[in-house]
Design a protein around this motif. Sequence first.
Motif, PDB file in Angstrom:
ATOM      1  N   HIS A   1       0.814  -1.213   0.000  1.00  0.00           N
ATOM      2  CA  HIS A   1       0.000   0.000   0.000  1.00  0.00           C
ATOM      3  C   HIS A   1       0.852   1.270   0.000  1.00  0.00           C
ATOM      4  O   HIS A   1       0.372   2.330  -0.397  1.00  0.00           O
ATOM      5  CB  HIS A   1      -0.947  -0.009   1.199  1.00  0.00           C
ATOM      6  CG  HIS A   1      -2.054  -1.007   1.063  1.00  0.00           C
ATOM      7  ND1 HIS A   1      -2.976  -0.973   0.047  1.00  0.00           N
ATOM      8  CD2 HIS A   1      -2.383  -2.107   1.808  1.00  0.00           C
ATOM      9  CE1 HIS A   1      -3.824  -1.968   0.165  1.00  0.00           C
ATOM     10  NE2 HIS A   1      -3.489  -2.674   1.227  1.00  0.00           N
ATOM     11  N   GLU A   2       2.098   1.163   0.424  1.00  0.00           N
ATOM     12  CA  GLU A   2       3.016   2.302   0.364  1.00  0.00           C
ATOM     13  C   GLU A   2       3.763   2.365  -0.962  1.00  0.00           C
ATOM     14  O   GLU A   2       4.668   3.177  -1.133  1.00  0.00           O
ATOM     15  CB  GLU A   2       4.010   2.208   1.525  1.00  0.00           C
ATOM     16  CG  GLU A   2       3.356   2.427   2.892  1.00  0.00           C
ATOM     17  CD  GLU A   2       4.294   2.098   4.045  1.00  0.00           C
ATOM     18  OE1 GLU A   2       5.418   1.601   3.789  1.00  0.00           O
ATOM     19  OE2 GLU A   2       3.895   2.325   5.198  1.00  0.00           O
ATOM     20  N   GLN A   3       3.388   1.491  -1.911  1.00  0.00           N
ATOM     21  CA  GLN A   3       3.963   1.418  -3.253  1.00  0.00           C
ATOM     22  C   GLN A   3       5.437   1.003  -3.248  1.00  0.00           C
ATOM     23  O   GLN A   3       6.150   1.226  -4.208  1.00  0.00           O
ATOM     24  CB  GLN A   3       3.783   2.747  -4.004  1.00  0.00           C
ATOM     25  CG  GLN A   3       2.324   3.092  -4.277  1.00  0.00           C
ATOM     26  CD  GLN A   3       2.159   4.211  -5.275  1.00  0.00           C
ATOM     27  OE1 GLN A   3       3.071   4.997  -5.525  1.00  0.00           O
ATOM     28  NE2 GLN A   3       0.983   4.302  -5.869  1.00  0.00           N
ATOM     29  N   GLU A   4       5.869   0.366  -2.176  1.00  0.00           N
ATOM     30  CA  GLU A   4       7.209  -0.221  -2.154  1.00  0.00           C
ATOM     31  C   GLU A   4       7.055  -1.692  -2.561  1.00  0.00           C
ATOM     32  O   GLU A   4       7.217  -2.616  -1.759  1.00  0.00           O
ATOM     33  CB  GLU A   4       7.829  -0.074  -0.762  1.00  0.00           C
ATOM     34  CG  GLU A   4       8.068   1.380  -0.372  1.00  0.00           C
ATOM     35  CD  GLU A   4       8.892   1.507   0.898  1.00  0.00           C
ATOM     36  OE1 GLU A   4       9.904   0.789   1.033  1.00  0.00           O
ATOM     37  OE2 GLU A   4       8.506   2.312   1.754  1.00  0.00           O
ATOM     38  N   TYR A   5       6.768  -1.879  -3.847  1.00  0.00           N
ATOM     39  CA  TYR A   5       6.338  -3.187  -4.312  1.00  0.00           C
ATOM     40  C   TYR A   5       7.445  -4.229  -4.250  1.00  0.00           C
ATOM     41  O   TYR A   5       7.177  -5.410  -3.997  1.00  0.00           O
ATOM     42  CB  TYR A   5       5.781  -3.068  -5.734  1.00  0.00           C
ATOM     43  CG  TYR A   5       4.597  -2.144  -5.845  1.00  0.00           C
ATOM     44  CD1 TYR A   5       3.466  -2.337  -5.049  1.00  0.00           C
ATOM     45  CD2 TYR A   5       4.598  -1.060  -6.716  1.00  0.00           C
ATOM     46  CE1 TYR A   5       2.368  -1.484  -5.128  1.00  0.00           C
ATOM     47  CE2 TYR A   5       3.513  -0.203  -6.807  1.00  0.00           C
ATOM     48  CZ  TYR A   5       2.397  -0.414  -6.009  1.00  0.00           C
ATOM     49  OH  TYR A   5       1.330   0.439  -6.089  1.00  0.00           O
ATOM     50  N   HIS A   6       8.685  -3.818  -4.493  1.00  0.00           N
ATOM     51  CA  HIS A   6       9.768  -4.804  -4.425  1.00  0.00           C
ATOM     52  C   HIS A   6       9.941  -5.327  -3.000  1.00  0.00           C
ATOM     53  O   HIS A   6      10.223  -6.512  -2.799  1.00  0.00           O
ATOM     54  CB  HIS A   6      11.071  -4.190  -4.944  1.00  0.00           C
ATOM     55  CG  HIS A   6      11.530  -2.991  -4.190  1.00  0.00           C
ATOM     56  ND1 HIS A   6      10.906  -1.764  -4.290  1.00  0.00           N
ATOM     57  CD2 HIS A   6      12.561  -2.827  -3.315  1.00  0.00           C
ATOM     58  CE1 HIS A   6      11.522  -0.897  -3.510  1.00  0.00           C
ATOM     59  NE2 HIS A   6      12.518  -1.510  -2.905  1.00  0.00           N
ATOM     60  N   ARG A   7       9.751  -4.449  -1.993  1.00  0.00           N
ATOM     61  CA  ARG A   7       9.833  -4.912  -0.609  1.00  0.00           C
ATOM     62  C   ARG A   7       8.628  -5.792  -0.256  1.00  0.00           C
ATOM     63  O   ARG A   7       8.750  -6.746   0.525  1.00  0.00           O
ATOM     64  CB  ARG A   7       9.916  -3.731   0.351  1.00  0.00           C
ATOM     65  CG  ARG A   7      11.168  -2.876   0.155  1.00  0.00           C
ATOM     66  CD  ARG A   7      11.421  -1.963   1.324  1.00  0.00           C
ATOM     67  NE  ARG A   7      11.882  -2.700   2.504  1.00  0.00           N
ATOM     68  CZ  ARG A   7      12.155  -2.141   3.671  1.00  0.00           C
ATOM     69  NH1 ARG A   7      12.000  -0.824   3.813  1.00  0.00           N
ATOM     70  NH2 ARG A   7      12.571  -2.858   4.688  1.00  0.00           N
ATOM     71  N   ALA A   8       7.480  -5.463  -0.833  1.00  0.00           N
ATOM     72  CA  ALA A   8       6.299  -6.310  -0.631  1.00  0.00           C
ATOM     73  C   ALA A   8       6.556  -7.703  -1.188  1.00  0.00           C
ATOM     74  O   ALA A   8       6.201  -8.713  -0.562  1.00  0.00           O
ATOM     75  CB  ALA A   8       5.079  -5.683  -1.300  1.00  0.00           C
ATOM     76  N   VAL A   9       7.174  -7.774  -2.364  1.00  0.00           N
ATOM     77  CA  VAL A   9       7.499  -9.068  -2.968  1.00  0.00           C
ATOM     78  C   VAL A   9       8.441  -9.856  -2.065  1.00  0.00           C
ATOM     79  O   VAL A   9       8.232 -11.051  -1.796  1.00  0.00           O
ATOM     80  CB  VAL A   9       8.123  -8.875  -4.370  1.00  0.00           C
ATOM     81  CG1 VAL A   9       8.791 -10.165  -4.857  1.00  0.00           C
ATOM     82  CG2 VAL A   9       7.068  -8.424  -5.364  1.00  0.00           C
ATOM     83  N   ASP A  10       9.484  -9.202  -1.570  1.00  0.00           N
ATOM     84  CA  ASP A  10      10.462  -9.899  -0.720  1.00  0.00           C
ATOM     85  C   ASP A  10       9.818 -10.428   0.557  1.00  0.00           C
ATOM     86  O   ASP A  10      10.052 -11.575   0.962  1.00  0.00           O
ATOM     87  CB  ASP A  10      11.612  -8.953  -0.372  1.00  0.00           C
ATOM     88  CG  ASP A  10      12.472  -8.594  -1.580  1.00  0.00           C
ATOM     89  OD1 ASP A  10      12.388  -9.312  -2.592  1.00  0.00           O
ATOM     90  OD2 ASP A  10      13.217  -7.591  -1.503  1.00  0.00           O
ATOM     91  N   MET A  11       9.002  -9.596   1.216  1.00  0.00           N
ATOM     92  CA  MET A  11       8.420  -9.993   2.486  1.00  0.00           C
ATOM     93  C   MET A  11       7.373 -11.085   2.293  1.00  0.00           C
ATOM     94  O   MET A  11       7.312 -12.052   3.071  1.00  0.00           O
ATOM     95  CB  MET A  11       7.807  -8.775   3.175  1.00  0.00           C
ATOM     96  CG  MET A  11       7.467  -8.989   4.634  1.00  0.00           C
ATOM     97  SD  MET A  11       8.871  -9.382   5.707  1.00  0.00           S
ATOM     98  CE  MET A  11       9.730  -7.799   5.746  1.00  0.00           C
TER      99      MET A  11
END
Length: 844
Positions: A531-541
Amino acid sequence: MIKAFFSYSTQDAAFVREVASEVGRAFATIDYRSFHAGGDILDSIDEALKESAAFVFFLSKAALASPWVGHEIREARFQAAMGRIKNVLVVRLDRDIAPGDLPEWLNRTKHITTIAAKPAARRIRTLIDDLVRQGQSPRFVGRAAEIAALQDVYSAPEPGAESQVACVTGLPRIGRRATLTKMVRESLDLETLLVIDVEPGDTVQALAAKLSALVDPSETSEGSLQMTREITALNDAQALAHALAKFQEICQYHQMPVLHDAGGLLDNDGDIAPYILDLIESLSQYPDIVTALLTNRRPSPDHFIARGMRQLGVVHLRPLEDADISRLVGLTAKARQITLAPATVREITAAVRGYPPSVTFALELITAYGPDLGIRGRMLSDFSASPLTSYLKQNKFSNLEQKILRVMAANSPLPLSVLQEATSTSDDDIEKALVHLIDVSLIVPTPGGWYEVSGPAVDAIRREFGACTKAEYRAVASRLDEFLARSEDGTDYLALQRTLFRAMDKAGQQSTPRAYALLTDRVKLAEQYYHEQEYHRAVDMATDALDADPGIHQARTTLIRAHVKLGEFTEAGDHIAELKKRGQVRDAFFLTGFLERHRGEYREALRHYQKALDSGRGGMAIHREMADCCLRLGDLPRANEHISRAEEKQPDNRYVVDLKIQIACKLSDRDTALSLLVRLAAIDRPEMVSHRTSRVEYLFGNTETAYEFAQKAVEKSDNVRFEVLANYVLCALRTSHVDEASTALDQLDRKFGRQRRDIRTGLRARLSIAEQDYQTAYAYTEQFVSPERPVHLLIRRDALRGILDRNALAPQRRADLKAELKRCEDRLAGREEDFDLDALGNLG
């Protein structure tokens, strides 16, 4: 503010002062701070006791011999009989005192024996926190039918028909906990509820660990970690037995253990998590356990039927009737000594729309501004759109209170000392601010002894006061790590260790041995990064969570959406295929529609969304997404049909209102768009309201005004979103602010280098055209992933015109470019389309 009166001998004063310091001065009434020298001491004592909700007697031989203490004990008994003093605690400082030395009524109260200040302070804070929780619950009205239905579940008139578990359903803030609490106190001889969140990614081991942290906490942080690791290493049967034993202990403490659906109790099909079903099925072996489930919707009966289990007794709560809300307004106003005219009561009743906690916030506004200004200034009419957001906007919170709320909305729970250190605040200031925030029900004490933001307020606080900054996350992580390293208070350390893990990850810091994460923490962080548009970190987590447990549905759906946002459609498709293998067909259809929408294949997206609907997928989101697709396809009647259905389900959803504004713009209905912007301002973040205002002005041709609002949107953003920055670049280009556009475009590429390549490439080409560098602009058009979209053909056309008008070219080259220009113009057929920044913006 709820306070405790400390009764003690002057010989024990040093110890009592230390306890008072640990408890917090704002919460303790003791004579050396509250009584005035030279005044009537007995009157001062009596007045202080009258204002206290708890009485703490520090029992020693010297205290028993003190005439002043004797007077305090007698007056406390009177105030307890009058109902003013609600909790009494005896702190034994001398083990040799016999029960016969005490008045009989004190022997019947709660006792602890200690000569250490911290344990005494902790027990007193628990006493106070319990009173705080009771005080934050709104006065109770109505619900007679629902209470009767719950009574029937737990004590049916027919032998053998009673149940040990009920399910209470209804929307958040509707009064589920208050109704259940009233019933268990009056009908089941239980004092209160102990609510445990069931979160995405939770297992029976995680549930057992949470219960142990609350029921039998370790004395040290290290002991807590060891206990958690031992519990999470149990097999399923062992962990289930452990959880049931803790349920049993909770009931023995005259509490009801309640499982609250925080995203992990029911899946999208309404099926209860299998380990919760196991727990319910095992209850027959523990006849002294009574429990309940709190959910937003009715659970599916299918798995109960498949197991041959009795179906749950379900009691559904709807918004209170106006007559009950009016009574509640009157009772609450009377308790606050506020005089309200009948017309004002009617205004408040209409504004809170049947949600009991909203009465608290409405009356706070009336207190702050007066009833006339509250109504004439349209505060209550705006309030009805979103009570919490309106309350936060209109009430005057100090800078410190805003900082506390911002920090705690992202980092809960926290101990008071950590919050004080993380906000660099003095004793007096932190206590004053915290007391106010507790009084207005924005901060609540946890069962484990810490403080957290009230759940429904989290999103509203983030919208109004901004996101927690990286520096604030670092401060929380540092202070909380130090607290856990030295603390020996012996309470719910697991909750703090989880807060520490999340704070360190958000701060970008290396974790420490004192941080601990359940799988749900990774799932929640993945969703937050998304939701914070940090999509690469979302993918990793999300990938980390799925590596640990491939069955975590929410982690996989977050991973799919993040891959889609990054344009990684193949990876997203692979995970959608995995959903199908696992039988989660309706979500697979929905997410395929989501993928196709982001590809710009709106007809294909609609086809899959319809399949999801046909398979039983419901809710606001699917109709909102279908409305968006219809809007992009120019099918405005169907767009209006779907957005109306979405609005029926969630009228105050900011994405729904935002999309209604876009539809109004497409219909050239400026008046409707502007009126909806006023509504959006009550429920969305300021930067997003400025952004949408900019888009409205841009679409109606007011580019200078659009540029001004786009600039405001960027300036207001703590963590600027792609669509906000991209719109600013576009508006800057349209108003000849070329240098600003270039700087913002560099920022867009740095921050979102893996996202929405065609939009960034198109803006680069437009910047080159503005700089009259047509050759570079033309080269950019060769990089489009979807070169045949009208907006991309327009950019290529303008680049070709510039090259042909301003460059000396070889005859064959000029002929080739003219042919290419004619192809673009033929394909466009007179259409003039701009970047559709909204198509891939807020939705999803």
